[in-house]
Design a protein around this motif. Structure first.
Motif, short mmCIF file in Angstrom:
data_model
loop_
_atom_site.label_atom_id
_atom_site.label_comp_id
_atom_site.label_asym_id
_atom_site.label_seq_id
_atom_site.Cartn_x
_atom_site.Cartn_y
_atom_site.Cartn_z
N TYR A 52 3.95 -0.98 -8.66
CA TYR A 52 2.99 -0.12 -7.96
C TYR A 52 2.99 1.28 -8.55
CZ TYR A 52 0.35 1.52 -3.85
OH TYR A 52 -0.61 2.03 -3.01
N LEU A 53 4.18 1.88 -8.67
CA LEU A 53 4.28 3.24 -9.22
C LEU A 53 3.82 3.29 -10.67
CD1 LEU A 53 7.73 4.38 -7.78
CD2 LEU A 53 5.47 5.16 -7.04
N GLN A 92 0.85 -1.18 0.00
CA GLN A 92 0.00 0.00 0.00
C GLN A 92 0.89 1.23 0.00
OE1 GLN A 92 -2.41 -1.62 3.41
NE2 GLN A 92 -4.14 -1.15 2.08
N HIS A 93 0.28 2.41 -0.08
CA HIS A 93 1.05 3.65 -0.22
C HIS A 93 2.19 3.74 0.81
CE1 HIS A 93 -1.21 5.27 -3.40
NE2 HIS A 93 -1.25 6.54 -3.03
N LEU A 101 0.09 3.16 -10.74
CA LEU A 101 -0.46 4.42 -10.23
C LEU A 101 -0.30 5.54 -11.26
CD1 LEU A 101 -1.76 5.09 -7.47
CD2 LEU A 101 0.48 5.94 -6.73
N VAL A 135 5.16 1.48 0.08
CA VAL A 135 5.97 1.94 -1.04
C VAL A 135 6.80 3.16 -0.63
CG1 VAL A 135 5.85 2.94 -3.36
CG2 VAL A 135 4.37 1.01 -2.76
N ALA A 136 6.17 4.09 0.08
CA ALA A 136 6.89 5.31 0.50
C ALA A 136 8.10 4.95 1.35
CB ALA A 136 5.95 6.22 1.27
N THR A 154 -2.29 -1.84 -8.14
CA THR A 154 -2.53 -0.66 -8.96
C THR A 154 -2.56 -1.03 -10.44
OG1 THR A 154 -0.19 -0.08 -9.21
CG2 THR A 154 -1.33 0.76 -7.26
N ASP A 212 2.47 10.91 -4.74
CA ASP A 212 1.22 10.42 -4.18
C ASP A 212 1.45 9.45 -3.03
OD1 ASP A 212 -0.37 11.85 -5.85
OD2 ASP A 212 -0.92 10.20 -7.16
N THR A 213 2.43 8.57 -3.18
CA THR A 213 2.65 7.55 -2.15
C THR A 213 3.13 8.18 -0.85
OG1 THR A 213 4.97 7.12 -2.76
CG2 THR A 213 3.25 5.85 -3.91
N ARG A 214 3.69 9.36 -0.91
CA ARG A 214 4.17 10.02 0.29
C ARG A 214 3.12 10.92 0.93
NH1 ARG A 214 9.65 9.65 0.95
NH2 ARG A 214 10.86 8.85 -0.82
N TRP A 271 4.94 9.03 -7.58
CA TRP A 271 5.94 8.95 -6.51
C TRP A 271 5.50 9.83 -5.34
CZ3 TRP A 271 11.19 6.92 -7.63
CH2 TRP A 271 12.08 7.05 -6.56
#
Length: 462
Positions: free
Chosen positions: A428-429, A209-210, A432, A213-214, A391, A458-460, A456
């Motif tokens: 994932y990226l 999930q976000h 997305l 990944v972050a 995603t 968005d995940t943060r 990139w």
């Protein structure tokens, strides 16, 4: 992290919990969650027409108890048994006490249909009696599957025959791999998890999930320079497919490494430089290689002998020697689509598409590598837990999108991520970014690369 568990694991956890609870308590917990989701999907419960498709097992019991709860709130609830001689007695009694009824056939109109035909132990698709009921689901009704759509294999996502197509699946206690992996995932709709108190061991599959990944994304520090951040070498493109090199480099430049070095035909290198003047040209020290996109009949440089991570895609996958890959001391990442995976395994493409989980595990085992199997559900496997990418968009089925993915994953390898993490984060990226770029319309591969910085960021975002 979203984690999924095999039927055997879930069943063991259920038995352990049921031994500590009053009889029937676990089923009532599941039914309460199912009823709550159903109620939330209706404009109002009172007066709603609800149909229960009831199988002979506990899944049918879940549906009946949920129906009883909805009937007590004023819904008109009709249960249609698959086998009238085999209906959960407690659930049926509860439904009848609440004012529900039993019918021999599916009514012609309904606001919501609950699929309680088969549970997670079902295999091989719906039998004729169940398929006949599923075929008669009234058009326009919201279909809610209890635990998973009947006819879907809970462990693999395989659909070996007739199966229900749900708008929403309410799964009990834990996600099952078949809810995350196509073709089963495509039949599950939106998946809602109801916590029933299970204690579970290590997962069989997982989806980032976000926040996950972050936490994995490379980030430069005060002492960073382009070499410390990693250099990825790209061996791609040919006179016939020059665009593949441009797209692979585009993905690599957006992937977090400090520099991208292109190694390939001079004419293709000129095309790369014309689009991306940041690219280094010619051989030199790298921290990871990407080899294969658009090579055509070009000779593949001997990058597998280099003691750094190597990603192999597209034309580079032809004729791979499992022994040579197993002998490598550095990680190898293979990124085939279904057709390429079938060639690597010596099976038909249809076999890979029908059994994606088995295929990615077999590839990882045979080649001793991490495998990213591209497709409607992208899977990553290094021989252990399988990662399922959540995603993406069907618009990603466009020429060159895989080249962007390869460059992106290779750059993450060069930046220091492990092969499973680089593959999972890249997928994932990539998915997305494609959603952002498409926004419900056709997209081009280079637009996916251009949308990667936004993905990139968005995940943060909390």
């Amino acid at each position: 992290m979203r984690t999924a568990y095999s039927v055997e694991t879930v069943r063991a956890a259920e038995r352990e919990l049921m031994a500590r609870l009053p009889e029937g308590a676990l089923m009532r917990r599941a039914a309460a969650g199912l009823a709550a989701v159903c109620a939330g999907l209706l404009p109002r419960v009172y007066g709603a027409r609800i149909v229960l498709l009831v199988g002979p097992g506990d899944n049918g019991g879940d549906a009946l108890y949920a129906g009883a709860r909805l009937a007590r709130r004023g819904a008109g609830v009709t249960a249609v048994p698959m086998d009238p001689e085999r209906v959960h007695p407690g659930g049926l009694a509860a439904l009848l006490r609440a004012g529900g009824r039993v019918a021999p056939a599916v009514p012609g109109r309904a606001d919501l249909v609950v699929d309680g035909l088969l549970g997670i132990g079902g295999r091989g698709g719906l039998r004729p009696a169940g398929a006949a009921l599923a075929e008669r689901i009234p058009p326009g009704a919201v279909v809610v599957a209890a635990d998973l759509p009947s006819g879907v294999d809970a462990d693999t996502g395989e659909v070996a025959g007739a199966a229900v197509r749900a708008d929403v699946t309410v799964t009990f206690g834990a996600y099952k791999p078949g809810l995350l992996i196509d073709p089963g995932a495509s039949r599950a709709g939106a998946v809602r998890l109801v916590d029933i108190g299970l204690t579970l061991p290590a997962a069989d599959a997982e989806a980032l999930q976000h926040a996950d990944v972050a936490a994995l994304l490379p980030e430069p520090g005060p002492a960073s320079d382009k070499y410390r951040r990693g250099v990825v070498g790209v061996v791609a493109g040919s006179a016939r497919y020059p665009g593949a090199a441009v797209l692979a480099v585009a993905g690599a430049l957006r992937g977090g490494a400090g520099a991208v070095r292109y190694v390939g035909p001079a004419a293709v290198g000129e095309a790369v430089l014309a689009r991306y003047p940041e690219t280094l040209i010619g051989r030199g020290r790298v921290q990871a290689w990407v080899v294969g996109p658009g090579l055509g009949d070009e000779r593949v440089p001997e990058v597998l002998a280099d003691p750094v991570p190597v990603l192999v895609d597209a034309d580079g996958l032809r004729g791979l020697d499992p022994g040579a890959l197993r002998a490598r001391t550095a990680p190898t990442l293979l990124t085939p689509h279904a057709g390429e995976a079938a060639a690597l395994l010596g099976v038909r493409r249809e076999e890979v598409e029908a059994g994606r989980l088995a295929a990615v595990r077999a590839l990882a085992e045979r080649y001793g590598a991490t495998v990213l199997l591209k497709g409607s559900t992208t899977l990553v496997c290094d021989g252990g837990v399988v990662r399922v990418n959540p995603t993406g968009t069907p618009w990603l089925a466009t020429a060159g999108s895989g080249d962007v993915l390869s460059g992106l994953a290779g750059s993450l390898l060069a930046a220091g991520l492990s092969a499973p993490d680089a593959a999972s984060v890249a997928a994932y990226l990539h998915g997305l970014a494609a959603r952002r770029a498409a926004s419900g319309a056709p997209l081009l591969a280079h637009e996916v690369a251009e949308a990667l910085p936004s993905a990139w960021r968005d995940t943060r975002t909390p």
